[in-house]
Design a protein around this motif. Structure first.
Motif, PDB file in Angstrom:
ATOM      1  N   TYR A  14      34.385  41.686  44.705  1.00  0.00           N
ATOM      2  CA  TYR A  14      34.920  40.341  44.907  1.00  0.00           C
ATOM      3  C   TYR A  14      35.191  40.175  46.392  1.00  0.00           C
ATOM      4  O   TYR A  14      35.723  41.099  47.024  1.00  0.00           O
ATOM      5  N   SER A  16      37.458  38.798  47.887  1.00  0.00           N
ATOM      6  CA  SER A  16      38.862  38.926  48.269  1.00  0.00           C
ATOM      7  C   SER A  16      39.396  40.346  48.102  1.00  0.00           C
ATOM      8  O   SER A  16      40.524  40.626  48.487  1.00  0.00           O
ATOM      9  N   SER A  17      38.598  41.243  47.521  1.00  0.00           N
ATOM     10  CA  SER A  17      39.165  42.581  47.288  1.00  0.00           C
ATOM     11  C   SER A  17      38.565  43.611  48.247  1.00  0.00           C
ATOM     12  O   SER A  17      37.443  43.457  48.730  1.00  0.00           O
ATOM     13  N   THR A  21      34.539  46.503  42.861  1.00  0.00           N
ATOM     14  CA  THR A  21      35.135  46.460  41.525  1.00  0.00           C
ATOM     15  C   THR A  21      34.232  47.182  40.531  1.00  0.00           C
ATOM     16  O   THR A  21      34.701  47.898  39.649  1.00  0.00           O
ATOM     17  N   PRO A  40      40.213  50.538  29.769  1.00  0.00           N
ATOM     18  CA  PRO A  40      41.560  50.002  29.932  1.00  0.00           C
ATOM     19  C   PRO A  40      41.549  48.731  30.775  1.00  0.00           C
ATOM     20  O   PRO A  40      40.534  48.376  31.369  1.00  0.00           O
ATOM     21  N   SER A  41      42.692  48.060  30.817  1.00  0.00           N
ATOM     22  CA  SER A  41      42.805  46.824  31.570  1.00  0.00           C
ATOM     23  C   SER A  41      42.467  47.052  33.044  1.00  0.00           C
ATOM     24  O   SER A  41      42.900  48.028  33.637  1.00  0.00           O
ATOM     25  N   GLY A  42      41.667  46.174  33.601  1.00  0.00           N
ATOM     26  CA  GLY A  42      41.304  46.274  35.009  1.00  0.00           C
ATOM     27  C   GLY A  42      40.121  47.172  35.284  1.00  0.00           C
ATOM     28  O   GLY A  42      39.742  47.393  36.431  1.00  0.00           O
ATOM     29  N   ALA A  43      39.474  47.685  34.220  1.00  0.00           N
ATOM     30  CA  ALA A  43      38.358  48.607  34.404  1.00  0.00           C
ATOM     31  C   ALA A  43      37.116  47.912  34.962  1.00  0.00           C
ATOM     32  O   ALA A  43      36.277  48.538  35.600  1.00  0.00           O
ATOM     33  N   GLY A  44      37.001  46.608  34.704  1.00  0.00           N
ATOM     34  CA  GLY A  44      35.831  45.872  35.186  1.00  0.00           C
ATOM     35  C   GLY A  44      34.943  45.358  34.069  1.00  0.00           C
ATOM     36  O   GLY A  44      33.803  44.976  34.309  1.00  0.00           O
ATOM     37  N   LYS A  45      35.473  45.307  32.846  1.00  0.00           N
ATOM     38  CA  LYS A  45      34.662  44.858  31.710  1.00  0.00           C
ATOM     39  C   LYS A  45      34.300  43.378  31.824  1.00  0.00           C
ATOM     40  O   LYS A  45      33.130  43.014  31.709  1.00  0.00           O
ATOM     41  N   SER A  46      35.305  42.557  32.068  1.00  0.00           N
ATOM     42  CA  SER A  46      35.024  41.121  32.154  1.00  0.00           C
ATOM     43  C   SER A  46      34.138  40.818  33.354  1.00  0.00           C
ATOM     44  O   SER A  46      33.271  39.945  33.290  1.00  0.00           O
ATOM     45  N   THR A  47      34.360  41.546  34.438  1.00  0.00           N
ATOM     46  CA  THR A  47      33.519  41.354  35.625  1.00  0.00           C
ATOM     47  C   THR A  47      32.066  41.658  35.285  1.00  0.00           C
ATOM     48  O   THR A  47      31.162  40.896  35.633  1.00  0.00           O
ATOM     49  N   GLU A  86      37.301  35.635  27.380  1.00  0.00           N
ATOM     50  CA  GLU A  86      38.535  36.268  26.917  1.00  0.00           C
ATOM     51  C   GLU A  86      39.709  35.289  26.906  1.00  0.00           C
ATOM     52  O   GLU A  86      40.726  35.562  26.289  1.00  0.00           O
ATOM     53  N   GLU A 158      36.822  40.655  24.495  1.00  0.00           N
ATOM     54  CA  GLU A 158      38.099  40.757  23.768  1.00  0.00           C
ATOM     55  C   GLU A 158      38.123  39.794  22.578  1.00  0.00           C
ATOM     56  O   GLU A 158      39.030  38.994  22.433  1.00  0.00           O
ATOM     57  N   HIS A 190      39.346  46.405  24.940  1.00  0.00           N
ATOM     58  CA  HIS A 190      40.176  47.590  25.121  1.00  0.00           C
ATOM     59  C   HIS A 190      40.730  48.037  23.758  1.00  0.00           C
ATOM     60  O   HIS A 190      41.568  48.912  23.681  1.00  0.00           O
TER      61      HIS A 190
ATOM     62  N   ARG B 238      35.504  32.749  39.076  1.00  0.00           N
ATOM     63  CA  ARG B 238      36.630  33.640  39.394  1.00  0.00           C
ATOM     64  C   ARG B 238      37.919  33.170  38.797  1.00  0.00           C
ATOM     65  O   ARG B 238      38.715  33.958  38.338  1.00  0.00           O
TER      66      ARG B 238
HETATM   67  N1  LIG Z   1      38.654  36.777  40.987  1.00  0.00           N
HETATM   68  C1  LIG Z   1      38.969  38.030  41.349  1.00  0.00           C
HETATM   69  N2  LIG Z   1      39.153  38.347  42.650  1.00  0.00           N
HETATM   70  C2  LIG Z   1      39.458  39.596  43.031  1.00  0.00           C
HETATM   71  N3  LIG Z   1      39.611  40.631  42.190  1.00  0.00           N
HETATM   72  C3  LIG Z   1      39.440  40.403  40.879  1.00  0.00           C
HETATM   73  C4  LIG Z   1      39.110  39.092  40.384  1.00  0.00           C
HETATM   74  N4  LIG Z   1      39.007  39.166  39.046  1.00  0.00           N
HETATM   75  C5  LIG Z   1      39.254  40.462  38.710  1.00  0.00           C
HETATM   76  N5  LIG Z   1      39.510  41.194  39.804  1.00  0.00           N
HETATM   77  C6  LIG Z   1      39.816  42.629  39.837  1.00  0.00           C
HETATM   78  O1  LIG Z   1      38.705  43.348  39.354  1.00  0.00           O
HETATM   79  C7  LIG Z   1      39.136  44.411  38.522  1.00  0.00           C
HETATM   80  C8  LIG Z   1      38.444  44.329  37.183  1.00  0.00           C
HETATM   81  O2  LIG Z   1      38.851  43.150  36.508  1.00  0.00           O
HETATM   82  P1  LIG Z   1      38.281  42.746  35.085  1.00  0.00           P
HETATM   83  O3  LIG Z   1      38.861  41.430  34.721  1.00  0.00           O
HETATM   84  O4  LIG Z   1      36.799  42.869  35.110  1.00  0.00           O
HETATM   85  O5  LIG Z   1      38.888  43.898  34.172  1.00  0.00           O
HETATM   86  P2  LIG Z   1      38.832  44.096  32.591  1.00  0.00           P
HETATM   87  O6  LIG Z   1      38.260  45.439  32.358  1.00  0.00           O
HETATM   88  O7  LIG Z   1      38.162  42.959  31.949  1.00  0.00           O
HETATM   89  O8  LIG Z   1      40.369  44.117  32.191  1.00  0.00           O
HETATM   90  P3  LIG Z   1      41.139  43.486  30.919  1.00  0.00           P
HETATM   91  O9  LIG Z   1      41.055  44.474  29.806  1.00  0.00           O
HETATM   92  O10 LIG Z   1      42.540  43.337  31.402  1.00  0.00           O
HETATM   93  O11 LIG Z   1      40.504  42.176  30.588  1.00  0.00           O
HETATM   94  C9  LIG Z   1      40.642  44.343  38.441  1.00  0.00           C
HETATM   95  O12 LIG Z   1      41.178  45.287  39.318  1.00  0.00           O
HETATM   96  C10 LIG Z   1      40.968  42.942  38.902  1.00  0.00           C
HETATM   97  O13 LIG Z   1      42.183  42.926  39.592  1.00  0.00           O
END
Ligand SMILES: Nc1ncnc2c1ncn2[C@@H]1O[C@H](COP(=O)(O)OP(=O)(O)OP(=O)(O)O)[C@@H](O)[C@H]1O
Ligand SMILES: [Mg+2]
Lengths: 286, 239
Positions: A14, A16-17, A21, A40-47, A86, A158, A190, B238
């Motif tokens: 991303y 901004s990060s 990711t 787990p949460s934040g793993a990057g699944k939704s990304t 989700e 999810e 998750h 995003r």
């Molecule tokens: N728009 C964004 N800008 C910057 N970082 C982001 C953005 N969206 C997600 N992230 C970061 O990317 C990482 C993965 O996020 P993601 O939503 O893919 O996780 P996830 O596995 O789907 O988690 P969850 O189970 O909570 O849905 C996280 O660390 C999150 O903070």
């Protein structure tokens, strides 16, 4: 069977990060299978899902959709895929049916809205504004939205989160039927339950990497402990004992317990997927 | 039905359901009641202002409100995974916001006619309102995409109004010499008001009016091509 998706060395950051990711993941989603991304949460699944559905575009690596580069696909790609997000994605001041009719109007081939809504128990609430829906009702409507165009590949993020067991069961049955009719599913979650009951193959995702990709059965064979746990009555209290599954027919102590007639319960001590996840990744699913 | 018409009808339906169109109509009608108590000259002075406020400030406000609402509802995201192009989505939204500007122009014109018997070149007014409306829709998108939430968007809108309407005020008060008006035309709201006043009063400066038209059209195109279009998808994905 061919692959619906070939993903090779996928990396995404991303803007901004600070760090990537998604950190170079590779996997295939085979046509006709339910592929689960578990982590787990934040793993990057939704990304990952957002990249596969072309919402996030500045990725590195190659992604092929039925053999064609994902980048080269035009809008007709969206005729073929169904996406369950989700979070709820509806106009809150329109009714459930108005929402579904609006979205369905943009597809060439469409599913029967009434059938879908009846199945998930929302048809009787079709004229209620979505803003007045409960969380679980919105989740179910999201699923209907994803199925509106009879998709060839279904993405579900999810999908049972926030559903009671009965409704979760209905949705899972519908997913299984969709697969039985030849559909392909990319499911990220998750929740262990979703994965154990539905997925043909599972990828464990932690911190932007895939740790292991396998079938639930293989994972259990590889990491599961094979043992039997027996609970029995002794001197008025309940005691328990654990026996290895191998050679149990010749285990004297086990045989003696069986004959004693004091047994209350017997469980084969399969390791749960949740435990396997922790063994493989060293991370808890939360 | 073509995709564009379906999208635009959806936008209009929501303008009604989210009570934006009814409220804007009601406001226009309330203003008109005042016309009953004004002389013909006064009415002719106030009318363009009403139209300008709706075509400029209200367009921005409306787009911002609906943008942030839709982001919150997640609907932009789900529209991006339909077989619909981003260009079509943006066109439909812009068209819907122009309907609001046109609606207020029509109501105001009708009031001028029925109360004071004033008529003018309606075709020209509608054209100018459409141009001004589209430019301010683009500005509305621009501001919305750069603001995290609706409150912050309101702050940006205030800043915009302050920056671009103060010079027009100073000009009206005579504190800025009329020979510098061409500089003020750089302000989209000044250009817009120039166009609309010309159409209603029939009092034309051909060069300034043409320049205003071209400038607003160019501004719309540039904003859409270089900021709104590239930012919109990212923003939806995003959000
Ligand atoms: N728009 C964004 N800008 C910057 N970082 C982001 C953005 N969206 C997600 N992230 C970061 O990317 C990482 C993965 O996020 P993601 O939503 O893919 O996780 P996830 O596995 O789907 O988690 P969850 O189970 O909570 O849905 C996280 O660390 C999150 O903070
Ligand atoms: Mg997620």
């Amino acid at each position: 069977m061919g692959a619906a998706f070939n993903v090779e060395n996928l990396t995404f950051k991303y803007p901004s990060s600070g760090e990537d990711t998604i950190k170079g993941i590779s996997f295939d989603v085979l046509e006709g299978e339910i592929f689960g991304l578990l982590g787990p949460s934040g793993a990057g699944k939704s990304t990952t899902q957002k990249i596969l559905i072309k919402l996030l575009e500045d990725y590195r690596g190659t992604i092929k959709y039925f053999g064609r580069s994902l980048n080269s696909m035009d809008n007709s790609f969206y005729e073929e895929i169904g996406v369950g997000f989700e979070v709820p994605v509806h106009f809150s001041k329109l009714t459930a049916l108005e929402n579904m009719k609006f979205f369905s109007g943009f597809y060439k081939k469409t599913a029967n809205i009434q059938e879908l809504m009846e199945r998930v128990g929302l048809w009787e609430y079709r004229d209620v504004k979505v803003g007045e829906f409960s969380k679980g009702m919105k989740v179910r409507l999201n699923f209907v939205r994803a199925m509106l165009n009879n998709p060839r590949v279904l993405f579900l993020d999810e999908v049972t989160n926030g559903l009671d067991p009965k409704n979760a069961r209905i949705i899972k049955d519908m997913i299984a039927e969709y697969r039985a009719d030849g559909g392909t599913v990319f499911l990220s979650t998750h929740l262990m339950n979703d994965v154990e009951q539905l997925c043909d193959r599972i990828a464990f995702c932690v911190n932007g990497r895939l740790v292991e990709t396998s079938t639930p059965r293989e994972l259990k064979l590889k990491y599961g402990k094979r043992e039997v746990k027996v609970e029995y009555r002794e001197n008025g209290t309940i005691a328990s004992a654990v026996f290895p599954l191998d050679g149990i027919g010749f285990n004297d102590e086990f045989q003696k317990l069986l004959k004693s007639g004091k047994i209350e319960t017997i469980h084969s001590g399969e390791t749960s997927m949740e435990e396997i996840f922790i063994i493989v990744t060293g991370v808890e699913l939360k | 039905m073509s995709i564009l018409i379906k999208l635009a009808m959806g936008e209009l339906k929501r303008l009604v359901r989210y009570k934006i169109l009814p409220v804007s109509l009601a406001t226009a009608i309330i203003w008109i009641v005042f016309f009953l108590f004004l002389s013909e000259t006064e009415a002719l002075e106030i009318a363009p202002l009403l139209i300008i406020v709706d075509a400029a400030a209200m367009s921005i406000l409306l787009l911002g409100a609906s943008h942030h609402l839709e982001k919150q509802e997640g609907t932009i995201r789900t529209m991006m995974v339909m077989p619909v192009s981003l260009g079509q989505i943006l066109t439909a939204k812009t068209a819907a916001s122009m309907v609001l500007a046109l609606e207020s122009a029509v109501v105001t014109s009708a009031a001028l006619f029925f109360i004071h018997g004033i008529t003018f070149n309606y075709g020209l007014l509608l054209l100018f309102v459409a141009i001004a409306g589209a430019a301010h829709a683009a500005i509305g998108f621009f501001i919305s995409l750069r603001s995290r939430d609706f409150t912050y968007m309101l702050v940006l809108l205030m800043a915009y109004m302050f920056l671009f309407t103060i010079p027009s005020f100073l000009l009206n008060l005579g504190l800025i010499d009329v020979k510098y008006e061409w500089l003020l035309m750089l302000s989209p709201s000044h250009s817009a008001s120039r166009l609309i006043i010309s159409a209603v009063t029939g009092d034309f400066d051909l060069v300034l009016t043409t320049a205003g038209c071209l400038y607003l059209i160019l501004l719309t195109a540039v904003l859409f091509k270089f900021t709104v279009y590239p930012m919109f998808k990212d923003n939806a994905a995003r959000g």
